[in-house]
Design an enzyme around this catalytic site. Structure first.
Site, PDB file in Angstrom:
ATOM      1  N   SER A  41      38.422  47.479  38.954  1.00 22.80           N
ATOM      2  CA  SER A  41      38.676  47.772  40.352  1.00 22.80           C
ATOM      3  C   SER A  41      38.874  49.281  40.570  1.00 22.80           C
ATOM      4  O   SER A  41      38.051  50.082  40.129  1.00 22.80           O
ATOM      5  CB  SER A  41      39.887  46.961  40.831  1.00 22.80           C
ATOM      6  OG  SER A  41      39.946  46.905  42.231  1.00 22.80           O
ATOM      7  N   ASP A  43      32.334  38.323  43.363  1.00 24.29           N
ATOM      8  CA  ASP A  43      33.277  39.306  43.874  1.00 24.29           C
ATOM      9  C   ASP A  43      32.780  39.802  45.226  1.00 24.29           C
ATOM     10  O   ASP A  43      31.574  39.976  45.429  1.00 24.29           O
ATOM     11  CB  ASP A  43      33.400  40.477  42.894  1.00 24.29           C
ATOM     12  CG  ASP A  43      34.501  41.453  43.281  1.00 24.29           C
ATOM     13  OD1 ASP A  43      35.319  41.116  44.167  1.00 24.29           O
ATOM     14  OD2 ASP A  43      34.548  42.548  42.693  1.00 24.29           O
ATOM     15  N   HIS A  99      36.314  38.941  40.997  1.00 27.63           N
ATOM     16  CA  HIS A  99      36.778  40.308  40.748  1.00 27.63           C
ATOM     17  C   HIS A  99      37.374  40.468  39.351  1.00 27.63           C
ATOM     18  O   HIS A  99      37.320  41.539  38.768  1.00 27.63           O
ATOM     19  CB  HIS A  99      37.821  40.666  41.810  1.00 27.63           C
ATOM     20  CG  HIS A  99      38.170  42.117  41.882  1.00 27.63           C
ATOM     21  ND1 HIS A  99      37.260  43.088  42.219  1.00 27.63           N
ATOM     22  CD2 HIS A  99      39.347  42.767  41.659  1.00 27.63           C
ATOM     23  CE1 HIS A  99      37.850  44.269  42.213  1.00 27.63           C
ATOM     24  NE2 HIS A  99      39.110  44.105  41.873  1.00 27.63           N
TER      25      HIS A  99
END
Length: 454
Positions: free
Chosen positions: A161, A369, A429
């Site tokens: 991320s 994601d 994610h």
């Protein structure tokens, strides 16, 4: 029963170190931890695990992985360690898919102010990704320059991320420090997992992707694209704080128009994915801002305590060196606020620089994601100026499978020179949690570990 007793003893040994009197690690050196004052009033906490599979072979150097969490302000020592790739889960039970099987692991709470890391004055929080990279480089100097055993093994910076932005700036900072003789370290490469490298490309990916999935209609797409265009203009004008505010507005609009799609798994509603956050009802910072709310997931906490209780309970007691006034939190508000002027700033140029310097760069993305959608990742990759890009884009992909089972396609990959890309199917994610088998095998390949994944 025998297996249960073994696991129980394993957990107890973890909690109490077998009766050792320890302040900065286990007596056998299998774990080490501590603080580094990276700047006056800025203290960074780190935790190092030595793999039980470690092989001392000059011809096959053993890899070390530095895990960088996202947020910004998400705790790697807590989230990455106990929720994703560390040796134990939140119930303090062994994780079969731990990356410790193929490498040593180094977790940090980065930037300072995150997790167990702390600042004596909030003004000491970093304001930019480059400042965070300088602090991390200082940490690496402290750990590696004084330890010849670590110096002989390549370090791989693996990020998730927003951690991807820290990873590329750290990669360049470490590369320069190594070249200057200031850092005694072998840089093995940088891996960017579902990384927030180009915010502009991601915000433009959301509307068309969600329309194709029937989560947005034409009205929703029009609204989203209007805000995305504003964000693009703000980024071009260097109005990064304004762009951060517009990003928050865009996410709120998408959540409302899609009836609360999950930003970490677009196939689900918000809160239905065990690792997804529960979005805020207000228009304040939503998905990435509350990055770590998934740690209370029933799926991963089971009948045990949630991660916050674990970290502030038995883990604090184990570590023994956490100051009394420092309380662990999964997401640091002060860190996110300090970086709101850098949050929407792209780091594509830094990826280009790493590639040009010959550093191995791996990009991996979960298929479902949304926040860092594969569509957006592919868009920024195609903007690279790296001389090998055309050849890379022209290659066919190789399918990925889990172990010997060739009946189910788990993903795809392709590589050209020092650029590598992994498309991980049925993963959101948090790739290491959604597809642990593929993630572990991928990491073994990235690090060229001498140990097979499975």
């Amino acid at each position: 029963m025998e297996k249960f007793c073994f696991l129980l003893l394993f957990a107890l040994a973890f909690l109490f170190n077998g009766g050792f009197s320890v302040t900065d690690g286990t007596e056998d050196g299998s774990e080490l931890w501590g603080y580094v004052e990276v700047r006056p009033k800025a203290h960074m906490f780190w935790w190092y695990y030595k793999s039980p599979n470690r092989v001392e072979d000059p011809f096959k150097p053993w890899p070390i992985i530095l895990w960088l969490q996202g947020g910004p302000g998400g705790s790697g020592v807590g989230i990455g360690n106990f929720q994703e790739v560390g040796p134990l889960d939140t119930n303090l039970m062994p994780r079969n898919s731990t990356w410790l099987r193929v490498a040593d692991l180094l977790f940090v709470d980065n930037p300072v102010g995150t997790g167990f890391s702390y600042v004596e004055d909030e003004k000491a929080c970093v304001k930019t990704d480059e400042e965070a990279a300088i602090d991390l480089t200082t940490l690496l100097k402290e750990l590696f320059n004084k330890n010849e055993n670590l110096q002989n093994n390549p370090l791989y910076i693996v990020a998730e991320s927003y951690g991807g932005k820290f990873a590329v700036t750290l990669g360049l900072s470490a590369f320069q420090a190594i070249a200057a003789g200031e850092l005694k370290l072998k840089l093995g490469g940088v891996a960017l997992g579902d990384s927030w490298i180009s915010p502009e490309d991601f915000v433009f990916a959301w509307a068309p992707l969600l329309k194709d999935l029937s989560r947005l209609d034409n009205n929703g797409v029009e609204k989203a694209n209007s805000i995305a265009q504003l964000i693009k203009q703000q980024i071009e004008n260097g109005q990064y704080k304004d762009a951060t505010s517009s990003w928050s507005e865009l996410e709120s609009m998408i959540i409302a128009s899609s009836n609360r799609v999950d930003f970490y798994n677009f196939l689900l509603d918000a809160g239905r994915d065990p690792l997804a956050i529960k979005t805020m009802e207000s228009s304040a910072m939503i998905a990435v801002h509350k990055y770590s709310k998934y740690l209370s997931s029933n799926k991963f906490s089971g009948d045990g305590v949630d991660l916050g209780s674990l970290m502030n309970g038995v883990i604090r007691k184990k570590l023994k060196i956490i100051p009394n006034d420092v309380k662990w939190g999964g997401q640091s508000e002060i860190v996110f606020s300090a970086l709101d002027g850098d949050f929407m700033k792209p780091r594509i140029n830094e990826v280009d620089e790493l590639l040009a310097k010959g550093v191995n760069v791996t990009i991996y993305n979960g298929q479902v994601d949304l926040i860092c959608a594969t569509k957006g990742t592919q868009a920024w990759v195609e903007k690279l100026k790296w001389e090998g890009l055309k050849s890379f884009l022209g290659l066919d992909r190789t399918p990925l499978y889990c172990g010997d089972d060739k009946t189910i396609t788990r993903g795809f990959t392709k590589s050209y020179r020092n650029l590598h890309f992994y498309w991980v199917l049925e993963a959101g994610h948090f790739v290491p949690v959604d597809q642990p088998c593929i993630a572990l095998d991928m990491v073994r390949g990235i690090t060229q570990s001498p140990i097979s994944s499975y």
